[in-house]
Design an enzyme around this catalytic site. Structure first.
Site, PDB file in Angstrom:
ATOM      1  CG  ASP A 102      -4.556 -17.246 110.411  1.00 12.23           C
ATOM      2  OD1 ASP A 102      -3.416 -17.057 109.944  1.00 12.23           O
ATOM      3  OD2 ASP A 102      -5.337 -16.310 110.671  1.00 12.23           O
ATOM      4  CD  GLU A 103      -5.246 -21.097 103.905  1.00 10.85           C
ATOM      5  OE1 GLU A 103      -5.289 -20.491 102.823  1.00 10.85           O
ATOM      6  OE2 GLU A 103      -6.146 -21.853 104.324  1.00 10.85           O
TER       7      GLU A 103
END
Length: 142
Positions: free
Chosen positions: A15-16
């Site tokens: 993810d980020e």
């Protein structure tokens, strides 16, 4: 007979924050299962050519600690139970070279006829290889 495979976490697995998305562990369980079968002389391609599918009917994962971008992971796949119509596996995922378990999982698969879609008995040529691998696991010291 447990098998271990290794893979590196790609950027697209995260993810980020650079943490592996939880759904990827389920994919990696499948990778471990396919490689377990290959290690005992069975390929999914051969099973499919014989009209046998191996769908999951149950899967679970318990998350202890996240893997991150660029980690090298070890996926350990262990057969639990085998009948002529189903098979169950346990999985442990760690960073390579570490003892700490990041994720532990379980799956149950049923042997299914590709044409009818119904659960079917596994042919002896596959069952005997699986039975031998599971027997070896049970007699090995932990």
């Amino acid at each position: 007979m447990s098998t271990k495979i290794f893979l590196r976490v790609h950027f697209y697995d995260t993810d980020e924050m650079g943490v592996v998305h939880h759904s990827n562990y389920i994919r990696w369980f499948e990778t471990g299962r396919v490689e377990f079968l290959r290690a005992i002389g069975i390929t999914l391609r051969e099973m499919m050519d014989d009209g046998i599918l191996f769908p999951i009917t149950e899967v679970s994962a318990k998350y202890f600690s996240p893997a991150r971008f660029d980690d090298e992971l070890e996926i350990e796949t262990t057969p639990l139970e085998l009948t002529k119509v189903k098979m169950e596996f346990n999985y442990k995922i760690r960073r390579r070279g570490e003892k700490k378990i990041l994720v532990e999982g379980y799956s149950k698969n049923v042997f299914t006829n590709m044409t009818t879609g119904k659960i079917s008995r596994l042919p002896e040529k596959y069952f005997s290889k699986l039975e031998t691998a599971i027997a070896a696991e049970k007699i090995l010291p932990s």
